[in-house]
Design an enzyme around this catalytic site. Structure first.
Site, PDB file in Angstrom:
ATOM      1  N   GLY A 277       0.843  -1.196   0.000  1.00  0.00           N
ATOM      2  CA  GLY A 277       0.000   0.000   0.000  1.00  0.00           C
ATOM      3  C   GLY A 277       0.874   1.240   0.000  1.00  0.00           C
ATOM      4  O   GLY A 277       1.078   1.893  -1.022  1.00  0.00           O
ATOM      5  N   ARG A 315      -2.388  11.299  10.627  1.00  0.00           N
ATOM      6  CA  ARG A 315      -1.215  10.521  11.056  1.00  0.00           C
ATOM      7  C   ARG A 315      -0.366  11.187  12.151  1.00  0.00           C
ATOM      8  O   ARG A 315       0.037  10.518  13.095  1.00  0.00           O
ATOM      9  CB  ARG A 315      -0.347  10.151   9.852  1.00  0.00           C
ATOM     10  CG  ARG A 315      -1.108   9.388   8.755  1.00  0.00           C
ATOM     11  CD  ARG A 315      -0.212   8.791   7.688  1.00  0.00           C
ATOM     12  NE  ARG A 315       0.583   7.718   8.240  1.00  0.00           N
ATOM     13  CZ  ARG A 315       1.836   7.829   8.598  1.00  0.00           C
ATOM     14  NH1 ARG A 315       2.487   8.967   8.411  1.00  0.00           N
ATOM     15  NH2 ARG A 315       2.464   6.821   9.136  1.00  0.00           N
ATOM     16  N   TYR A 319      -0.261   8.902  15.352  1.00  0.00           N
ATOM     17  CA  TYR A 319       0.954   8.099  15.538  1.00  0.00           C
ATOM     18  C   TYR A 319       2.186   8.944  15.828  1.00  0.00           C
ATOM     19  O   TYR A 319       3.300   8.414  15.813  1.00  0.00           O
ATOM     20  CB  TYR A 319       1.260   7.279  14.270  1.00  0.00           C
ATOM     21  CG  TYR A 319       0.091   6.620  13.613  1.00  0.00           C
ATOM     22  CD1 TYR A 319      -0.634   5.627  14.265  1.00  0.00           C
ATOM     23  CD2 TYR A 319      -0.290   6.968  12.320  1.00  0.00           C
ATOM     24  CE1 TYR A 319      -1.709   5.013  13.638  1.00  0.00           C
ATOM     25  CE2 TYR A 319      -1.363   6.355  11.688  1.00  0.00           C
ATOM     26  CZ  TYR A 319      -2.068   5.380  12.356  1.00  0.00           C
ATOM     27  OH  TYR A 319      -3.120   4.780  11.740  1.00  0.00           O
ATOM     28  N   CYS A 344      -9.866  22.505  17.545  1.00  0.00           N
ATOM     29  CA  CYS A 344      -9.794  22.916  18.950  1.00  0.00           C
ATOM     30  C   CYS A 344      -9.289  21.812  19.856  1.00  0.00           C
ATOM     31  O   CYS A 344      -9.990  21.379  20.784  1.00  0.00           O
ATOM     32  CB  CYS A 344     -11.165  23.403  19.396  1.00  0.00           C
ATOM     33  SG  CYS A 344     -11.592  24.877  18.491  1.00  0.00           S
TER      34      CYS A 344
HETATM   35  N1  LLP Z   1      -2.233  -6.114   4.011  1.00  0.00           N
HETATM   36  C1  LLP Z   1      -2.833  -6.089   5.205  1.00  0.00           C
HETATM   37  C2  LLP Z   1      -3.535  -7.290   5.686  1.00  0.00           C
HETATM   38  C3  LLP Z   1      -2.786  -4.917   5.993  1.00  0.00           C
HETATM   39  O1  LLP Z   1      -3.363  -4.903   7.185  1.00  0.00           O
HETATM   40  C4  LLP Z   1      -2.107  -3.770   5.500  1.00  0.00           C
HETATM   41  C5  LLP Z   1      -2.047  -2.529   6.276  1.00  0.00           C
HETATM   42  C6  LLP Z   1      -1.504  -3.846   4.224  1.00  0.00           C
HETATM   43  C7  LLP Z   1      -1.586  -5.033   3.524  1.00  0.00           C
HETATM   44  C8  LLP Z   1      -0.783  -2.697   3.613  1.00  0.00           C
HETATM   45  O2  LLP Z   1       0.334  -2.333   4.332  1.00  0.00           O
HETATM   46  P1  LLP Z   1       1.373  -1.255   3.752  1.00  0.00           P
HETATM   47  O3  LLP Z   1       2.042  -1.890   2.573  1.00  0.00           O
HETATM   48  O4  LLP Z   1       0.597  -0.042   3.374  1.00  0.00           O
HETATM   49  O5  LLP Z   1       2.288  -1.015   4.872  1.00  0.00           O
HETATM   50  N2  LLP Z   1      -2.975   3.937   9.067  1.00  0.00           N
HETATM   51  C9  LLP Z   1      -1.607   3.502   9.314  1.00  0.00           C
HETATM   52  C10 LLP Z   1      -1.251   2.255   8.533  1.00  0.00           C
HETATM   53  C11 LLP Z   1      -2.140   1.072   8.813  1.00  0.00           C
HETATM   54  C12 LLP Z   1      -1.800  -0.154   8.008  1.00  0.00           C
HETATM   55  C13 LLP Z   1      -2.789  -1.225   8.221  1.00  0.00           C
HETATM   56  N3  LLP Z   1      -2.597  -2.404   7.424  1.00  0.00           N
HETATM   57  C14 LLP Z   1      -0.667   4.654   8.995  1.00  0.00           C
HETATM   58  O6  LLP Z   1      -1.123   5.727   8.619  1.00  0.00           O
HETATM   59  O7  LLP Z   1       0.540   4.514   9.164  1.00  0.00           O
END
Ligand code: LLP
Length: 419
Positions: A277, A315, A319, A344
């Site tokens: 992602g 974010r 985080y 706010c």
């Molecule tokens: N596959 C599964 C089963 C996942 O849970 C996730 C991400 C991905 C693939 C994709 O992961 P990536 O390649 O994007 O690292 N909101 C958080 C990130 C949450 C990720 C959740 N799962 C942030 O803004 O850092």
């Protein structure tokens, strides 16, 4: 590498000056670069060149915009979805059902039915309970749902605790110690074609070592399952590869990741699925914002108050994440500032004590690396509406998501006549 660069002192997305987008569409606004998305897709794919049999399924949660999905569909990507909503988006973007993988611990019955209705390629089952339910639903149709069992390898991904998913205490997958037994139970069900295993240990990983440890455990499991008489044809290795958010961060490249994967999986003889992602979308987007005013006179550095807020880009508040913050027309002067939004609460802080381009009221600036987990995590907190999204392609651009005004959200609400 991305395509957001200064040209004649003005920050451009590809060949489009960002002030033009700000003038036409207003701020704040997310701006994506098609060339960057395509470049990242290509680099990721090339990194996996030595993996013969594979599906690259874009993690829709990172950026579900239809135009972004369309770009990736044209690059030959499938989709990793975690809800009925994401499933419908992947299909609307033209992704082939067989290239869609459905992950997630809490798929509802309606969502499982939807996946079956649409003949998706794979369900990643996260519990025995879910496997039994899916088997009943598919069996009632006289079908066998294609599925992998997601395991929890109990590996520390060494990332932020809120985005770590492969530790024993996390809610995801079936603990490795129970995996053989669970697999045997579910593989025996008529309604399932349980053909492999899945793993995903976390996001924004800056080190390959935890991934390799997890994959090695998966390899051992595959061997054990085969020894027990199961046919294993598919393994899903998830996503998680990190991106550089600031200078000095050097996440593994897709080529290094691919080399590790090729080495570890060489003898598995399976079809591999990948669910990237952030590494595809992260640096393909910025959040363009305008300085409302600069407030001085407190104890510390001045507050640069921008028109974007934590509801638009969550974010940093969620985080403590870092996003580079740059002027669109930098003067060369620098300042130290607290960069905040108008919401706010003190959590609405993008950066504290940040060395950044000198800015005054009315100036434009961007938060970089906002293409993943940006717009998609927005809320309408403080009744601020939803930010629009723009996709740039060379010297042209299109608004690919309209601004949803606070008034439109209010229109969906009702005061009952008994009040
Ligand atoms: N596959 C599964 C089963 C996942 O849970 C996730 C991400 C991905 C693939 C994709 O992961 P990536 O390649 O994007 O690292 N909101 C958080 C990130 C949450 C990720 C959740 N799962 C942030 O803004 O850092």
């Amino acid at each position: 590498m991305d395509h957001f660069e200064l040209k004649n002192g003005v920050l451009h997305a590809e060949d489009v000056p960002l002030p033009r987008i700000a003038d036409d569409v207003g701020t704040p606004v997310y701006v994506y670069s098609r060339a960057t998305l395509e470049r990242h897709a290509r680099v990721f794919r090339e990194g996996l060149d030595s993996v013969p049999d594979k599906l690259i399924a874009f993690a829709v949660k990172s950026n579900p915009n239809l135009a972004v999905l369309k770009v990736l569909q044209r690059e030959g990507f499938g989709a990793d979805v975690v809800s009925g909503g994401e499933l419908m988006r992947a299909l609307a973007a033209g992704m082939a059902p067989e290239m869609i993988v459905f992950s997630g611990v809490g798929k509802t019955r309606a969502e499982l039915e939807l996946g079956l209705d649409k003949n998706i390629g794979q369900f990643n089952i996260e519990s025995r309970e879910e496997g039994r339910e899916l088997a009943i639903l598919a069996g009632a149709r006289g079908e066998r749902a294609p599925a992998c069992l997601r395991i929890n390898p109990d590996v520390d991904a060494k990332t932020h605790e809120k985005i770590s998913t492969g530790k024993a205490e996390n809610k995801f997958g079936i603990p490795l110690v129970h995996a053989r037994e669970a697999f045997a139970e579910l593989a025996a069900l008529d309604g399932l074609n349980l053909r492999g295993v899945a793993v995903h240990i976390g996001s924004q990983l800056l080190d390959l070592e935890p991934l390799e440890t997890a994959f090695a455990k998966v390899g051992q499991l595959v061997e054990d399952l085969r020894a027990a008489g199961h046919t294993i044809t598919h393994v899903d290795l998830g996503g998680g590869l990190g991106v550089p958010y600031k200078a000095g961060e050097h996440p593994p490249s897709p080529a290094e990741y691919g080399a590790m994967v090729a080495r570890v999986t060489r003898d598995w003889g399976v079809h591999l699925t990948f669910e990237p992602g952030r590494v595809i979308a992260g640096n393909a987007g910025v959040l363009l914002t305008r300085v409302v005013r600069v407030k001085r006179g407190g104890n510390g550095p001045p507050f640069v108050i921008v028109d974007a807020a934590m509801n638009d880009l969550a974010r940093p508040a969620l985080y403590g994440a870092w996003h580079d913050f740059d002027a669109v027309q930098p003067s060369g002067e620098r300042m130290t500032a607290n960069i905040v939004g108008p919401i706010c609460e003190t959590g609405d802080t993008f950066a504290s004590d940040r060395d950044c381009d000198a800015l005054v009221a009315g100036d434009l600036a961007v938060f970089r690396t906002a293409g993943a987990y940006g717009a998609t995590m927005a809320s309408s907190y403080n009744s601020r509406g939803f930010v629009p999204e723009v996709l740039v392609d060379g010297d042209r651009y299109a608004v690919v998501a309209d601004r949803i005004a606070a008034a439109a959200i209010m229109d969906a609400e009702r005061v009952p006549d008994w009040l």
